[in-house]
Structures are given as structure tokens and as C-alpha cells.
Design a protein around this motif. Structure first.
Motif, PDB file in Angstrom:
ATOM      1  N   PRO A  62      53.448  34.098  31.771  1.00 33.09           N
ATOM      2  CA  PRO A  62      54.103  35.464  32.147  1.00 33.09           C
ATOM      3  C   PRO A  62      52.787  36.403  32.017  1.00 33.09           C
ATOM      4  O   PRO A  62      51.898  36.037  31.495  1.00 33.09           O
ATOM      5  CB  PRO A  62      55.077  35.861  31.259  1.00 33.09           C
ATOM      6  N   SER A  63      52.807  37.643  32.758  1.00 35.12           N
ATOM      7  CA  SER A  63      51.749  38.363  32.824  1.00 35.12           C
ATOM      8  C   SER A  63      51.791  39.148  31.318  1.00 35.12           C
ATOM      9  O   SER A  63      52.853  39.479  30.952  1.00 35.12           O
ATOM     10  CB  SER A  63      51.782  39.511  33.914  1.00 35.12           C
ATOM     11  N   PHE A  64      50.770  39.440  30.777  1.00 33.86           N
ATOM     12  CA  PHE A  64      50.713  40.135  29.482  1.00 33.86           C
ATOM     13  C   PHE A  64      49.279  40.715  29.274  1.00 33.86           C
ATOM     14  O   PHE A  64      48.416  40.519  30.176  1.00 33.86           O
ATOM     15  CB  PHE A  64      50.776  38.836  28.217  1.00 33.86           C
ATOM     16  N   GLY A  65      49.643  41.617  28.327  1.00 37.82           N
ATOM     17  CA  GLY A  65      48.247  42.572  28.175  1.00 37.82           C
ATOM     18  C   GLY A  65      48.302  43.256  26.673  1.00 37.82           C
ATOM     19  O   GLY A  65      49.165  43.875  26.469  1.00 37.82           O
ATOM     20  N   PHE A  66      47.459  42.686  25.807  1.00 33.24           N
ATOM     21  CA  PHE A  66      47.592  43.132  24.589  1.00 33.24           C
ATOM     22  C   PHE A  66      45.908  43.274  24.034  1.00 33.24           C
ATOM     23  O   PHE A  66      45.148  42.962  24.719  1.00 33.24           O
ATOM     24  CB  PHE A  66      48.001  41.937  23.449  1.00 33.24           C
ATOM     25  N   ILE A  67      45.920  44.216  22.868  1.00 36.58           N
ATOM     26  CA  ILE A  67      44.543  44.182  22.232  1.00 36.58           C
ATOM     27  C   ILE A  67      44.210  43.238  21.278  1.00 36.58           C
ATOM     28  O   ILE A  67      44.930  42.810  20.405  1.00 36.58           O
ATOM     29  CB  ILE A  67      44.558  45.640  21.444  1.00 36.58           C
ATOM     30  N   ASN A  68      42.957  42.780  21.335  1.00 32.92           N
ATOM     31  CA  ASN A  68      42.448  41.474  20.539  1.00 32.92           C
ATOM     32  C   ASN A  68      41.710  42.064  19.153  1.00 32.92           C
ATOM     33  O   ASN A  68      41.798  43.550  19.001  1.00 32.92           O
ATOM     34  CB  ASN A  68      41.569  40.865  21.202  1.00 32.92           C
ATOM     35  N   GLN A  69      41.213  41.189  18.551  1.00 31.48           N
ATOM     36  CA  GLN A  69      40.636  41.674  17.150  1.00 31.48           C
ATOM     37  C   GLN A  69      39.331  42.480  17.256  1.00 31.48           C
ATOM     38  O   GLN A  69      38.746  42.974  16.369  1.00 31.48           O
ATOM     39  CB  GLN A  69      39.988  40.144  16.307  1.00 31.48           C
ATOM     40  N   ASP A  70      38.746  42.495  18.675  1.00 33.63           N
ATOM     41  CA  ASP A  70      37.367  43.627  18.843  1.00 33.63           C
ATOM     42  C   ASP A  70      38.089  44.636  19.444  1.00 33.63           C
ATOM     43  O   ASP A  70      37.292  45.486  20.019  1.00 33.63           O
ATOM     44  CB  ASP A  70      36.560  42.836  19.638  1.00 33.63           C
ATOM     45  N   SER A  71      39.476  44.944  19.424  1.00 28.16           N
ATOM     46  CA  SER A  71      39.757  46.208  20.163  1.00 28.16           C
ATOM     47  C   SER A  71      39.600  46.159  21.706  1.00 28.16           C
ATOM     48  O   SER A  71      39.641  47.298  22.296  1.00 28.16           O
ATOM     49  CB  SER A  71      39.359  47.549  19.463  1.00 28.16           C
ATOM     50  N   ILE A  72      39.559  45.008  22.207  1.00 32.27           N
ATOM     51  CA  ILE A  72      39.617  45.179  23.851  1.00 32.27           C
ATOM     52  C   ILE A  72      41.065  44.471  24.231  1.00 32.27           C
ATOM     53  O   ILE A  72      41.657  43.726  23.534  1.00 32.27           O
ATOM     54  CB  ILE A  72      38.717  43.833  23.915  1.00 32.27           C
ATOM     55  N   ILE A  73      41.362  45.075  25.553  1.00 28.46           N
ATOM     56  CA  ILE A  73      42.513  44.835  25.979  1.00 28.46           C
ATOM     57  C   ILE A  73      42.243  43.351  26.901  1.00 28.46           C
ATOM     58  O   ILE A  73      41.460  43.398  27.693  1.00 28.46           O
ATOM     59  CB  ILE A  73      42.938  45.938  27.091  1.00 28.46           C
ATOM     60  N   ILE A  74      43.257  42.340  26.463  1.00 25.78           N
ATOM     61  CA  ILE A  74      42.997  41.277  27.086  1.00 25.78           C
ATOM     62  C   ILE A  74      44.265  40.898  27.795  1.00 25.78           C
ATOM     63  O   ILE A  74      45.307  41.179  27.190  1.00 25.78           O
ATOM     64  CB  ILE A  74      42.939  40.006  25.899  1.00 25.78           C
ATOM     65  N   THR A  75      44.142  40.446  29.025  1.00 25.34           N
ATOM     66  CA  THR A  75      45.341  39.948  29.875  1.00 25.34           C
ATOM     67  C   THR A  75      45.398  38.487  30.210  1.00 25.34           C
ATOM     68  O   THR A  75      44.427  38.006  29.750  1.00 25.34           O
ATOM     69  CB  THR A  75      45.579  40.871  31.017  1.00 25.34           C
ATOM     70  N   ASN A  76      46.471  38.212  30.778  1.00 22.82           N
ATOM     71  CA  ASN A  76      46.278  36.772  31.112  1.00 22.82           C
ATOM     72  C   ASN A  76      45.376  36.320  32.369  1.00 22.82           C
ATOM     73  O   ASN A  76      45.000  35.212  32.422  1.00 22.82           O
ATOM     74  CB  ASN A  76      47.737  36.399  31.712  1.00 22.82           C
ATOM     75  N   ALA A  77      45.002  37.297  33.027  1.00 26.60           N
ATOM     76  CA  ALA A  77      44.027  37.320  33.886  1.00 26.60           C
ATOM     77  C   ALA A  77      42.562  36.917  33.451  1.00 26.60           C
ATOM     78  O   ALA A  77      41.738  36.164  34.016  1.00 26.60           O
ATOM     79  CB  ALA A  77      43.448  38.481  34.596  1.00 26.60           C
ATOM     80  N   ASP A  78      42.397  37.126  31.982  1.00 26.48           N
ATOM     81  CA  ASP A  78      41.195  36.839  31.233  1.00 26.48           C
ATOM     82  C   ASP A  78      40.981  35.252  30.915  1.00 26.48           C
ATOM     83  O   ASP A  78      40.017  34.897  30.704  1.00 26.48           O
ATOM     84  CB  ASP A  78      40.901  37.563  30.062  1.00 26.48           C
ATOM     85  N   TYR A  79      42.290  34.595  31.236  1.00 25.08           N
ATOM     86  CA  TYR A  79      42.150  33.131  30.716  1.00 25.08           C
ATOM     87  C   TYR A  79      42.234  32.497  32.074  1.00 25.08           C
ATOM     88  O   TYR A  79      42.465  31.154  32.126  1.00 25.08           O
ATOM     89  CB  TYR A  79      43.394  32.736  30.065  1.00 25.08           C
ATOM     90  N   ARG A  80      41.911  32.988  33.453  1.00 27.56           N
ATOM     91  CA  ARG A  80      41.981  32.412  34.384  1.00 27.56           C
ATOM     92  C   ARG A  80      40.900  31.330  34.784  1.00 27.56           C
ATOM     93  O   ARG A  80      39.704  31.568  34.048  1.00 27.56           O
ATOM     94  CB  ARG A  80      41.889  33.293  35.618  1.00 27.56           C
ATOM     95  N   ASN A  81      41.354  30.442  35.306  1.00 25.16           N
ATOM     96  CA  ASN A  81      40.159  29.018  35.375  1.00 25.16           C
ATOM     97  C   ASN A  81      39.836  28.448  33.715  1.00 25.16           C
ATOM     98  O   ASN A  81      38.935  27.888  33.784  1.00 25.16           O
ATOM     99  CB  ASN A  81      38.946  29.348  35.998  1.00 25.16           C
ATOM    100  N   LYS A  82      40.776  28.827  32.811  1.00 26.53           N
ATOM    101  CA  LYS A  82      40.579  28.291  31.574  1.00 26.53           C
ATOM    102  C   LYS A  82      41.684  27.436  31.114  1.00 26.53           C
ATOM    103  O   LYS A  82      42.940  27.784  31.636  1.00 26.53           O
ATOM    104  CB  LYS A  82      39.920  29.557  30.683  1.00 26.53           C
TER     105      LYS A  82
END
Length: 241
Positions: A62-82
Motif C-alpha cells: 500500500p502507499s505509505f509515507g513516514f519519517i526515517n531515522q534521518d528525519s527524511i520523509i520516505i514513501t513506498n515510491a523510494d523502494y521502486r525497483n528495489k
């Protein structure tokens, strides 16, 4: 009279069937070919990675968007092709989470040369697990993969993602160790965002991998391979696709 002839005709057919086919069936049972053929149908699929199908559709992240350990917003799109592994955990977990993340660090190290491998770790205690806390946790466990994000954010969104999006159980429970209860499973995602898994001895997808299994646990009651070893093998297959 007609009924009498019909009865005789049916009896004749049954007799012919018995004479021709039953001896062949008995021979196959005695030789084990029926059982072997069924096993072969399953064996042919044991090395495959199945899609998880719900309501006739392949399950995707599912689509998601959260903050990571470096305070950067990460979404499912960041994992595309991974190819990546998904887990739900919390940093103060006194039971299975340390085992889960030790296993994931081991997997991280095995695939350190693959830039298209990652991990998405969602905390189920976001009120405590701030980016700063997650950063310290990452350093403690030796998390070095740039595609391994420890994610925090709105608790209701995280629980919805766990229980509905991935169907990996997680909830607050004052009676559970650390105040939270969760399944301790890993989900495996392919480069196109689809959930994948190997199949069991009956040809059914196992869906999830038990993240808290250690090498000392060996095989499970069904004779399945140690779960982390199986997960490594399946990650490699997806990376090579």
C-alpha cells in the motif's frame, strides 16, 4: 421391462470399467506412481516465488509515507525497483525484536553489494520512537544499508498499514512484554512492489517469513528450512529477476 434392460446395461458398463481400469489403478498404487506424481506437482513449485493473491488480485504494498531515522520523509515510491523486507518492531521490545533485527543485519551484510536491496522497519511505538531514538537504534545494531529506513509517524496510519495493508498483526497490549504485541513476521517485496513468498510442501505460499527464528531452531514442524536461510535464498532470486 425398460428399467430391467437399463439396469443390465449399467451393470455391464461397471463390469467393463472394473476389468480394464481397476487393475491399472492397483498397479499404480502398489508402485507408488500416484503419490509420486502428486509430489512432483508440488516439487515443481517448491523453488518458485509465489505472488500473494487476495480477491483474485496480486497483493502489492500500500502507499505509505513516514519519517526515517534521518528525519527524511520516505514513501513506498523510494523502494521502486528495489527488493526489500518489511518488518514491524519497536526499539524497547524486550523479546523478539532484537532477534528480528539481528537477523536483518545479517541479511543486510550478505547483500551489501546490492544497491537495489533494502529494508523498511516500521515502529509500532511511534510516540517513543522518534527519529533520534531510531538513529541511535540503527547505530547500536550496525544498520548501514542506505536503503534501510526505520520509520515513524502517525500511530493509526502505522497500525492500519500493519494490520490491513500487510496483514501482519500489531497492537498495543499492556500485558504483552514491552506493552506491545506483534507477529514478528517479515514480508518480502519484489522490484514491482508485489508481495512474494516461497510455497510450502503443499504448494501454498507461506506468505510471511518468521523473523524471530534463529539457526539453532533448525527446521519447523513441517520440515521447512530455517526461515532466515529461506528468506536469503528468496531475496537472491528476486534480485536476479
Amino acid at each position: 421391462m425398460k428399467n430391467k434392460y437399463a439396469y443390465i446395461w449399467v451393470s455391464f458398463i461397471i463390469l467393463i470399467f472394473g476389468i480394464i481400469f481397476i487393475p491399472k489403478i492397483i498397479d499404480r498404487v502398489n508402485s507408488g506412481t500416484i503419490v509420486e506424481n502428486d509430489r512432483m506437482n508440488v516439487k515443481d513449485n517448491l523453488g518458485d516465488l509465489s505472488f500473494i493473491v487476495l480477491n483474485g488480485k496480486k497483493s502489492s504494498v500500500p502507499s505509505f509515507g513516514f519519517i526515517n531515522q534521518d528525519s527524511i520523509i520516505i514513501t513506498n515510491a523510494d523502494y521502486r525497483n528495489k527488493v526489500y523486507v518489511v518488518e514491524f518492531f519497536f526499539t524497547t521490545c524486550p523479546s523478539i525484536c532484537p532477534i528480528m533485527n539481528q537477523n536483518l543485519v545479517q541479511i543486510q551484510n550478505e547483500f551489501k553489494d546490492f544497491q537495489n536491496f533494502g529494508v523498511a522497519s516500521f515502529t509500532i511505538n511511534p510516540e517513543y520512537d522518534t527519529p533520534i531514538v531510531l538513529k541511535e537504534y540503527a547505530e547500536k545494531y550496525g544498520i548501514s544499508n542506505l536503503n534501510w529506513n526505520l520509520l515513524t509517524g502517525d500511530s493509526s496510519a502505522i497500525y492500519d498499514l500493519a494490520n490491513t495493508g500487510f496483514n501482519i498483526f500489531a497492537e498495543q497490549n499492556a500485558d504483552a512484554p514491552g506493552g506491545f504485541e506483534h507477529a514478528g513476521m517479515f514480508a518480502l517485496v519484489d522490484k514491482d512492489g508485489y508481495l512474494r513468498s516461497r510455497v510450502d510442501a503443499f504448494g501454498n505460499p507461506i506468505i510471511f517469513y518468521r523473523g524471530y527464528i534463529t539457526p539453532e531452531d533448525g527446521v519447523d514442524a513441517n520440515g521447512e528450512k530455517e526461515q532466515i536461510t529461506a528468506l536469503k535464498e528468496d531475496i537472491k532470486k528476486l534480485l536476479e529477476e
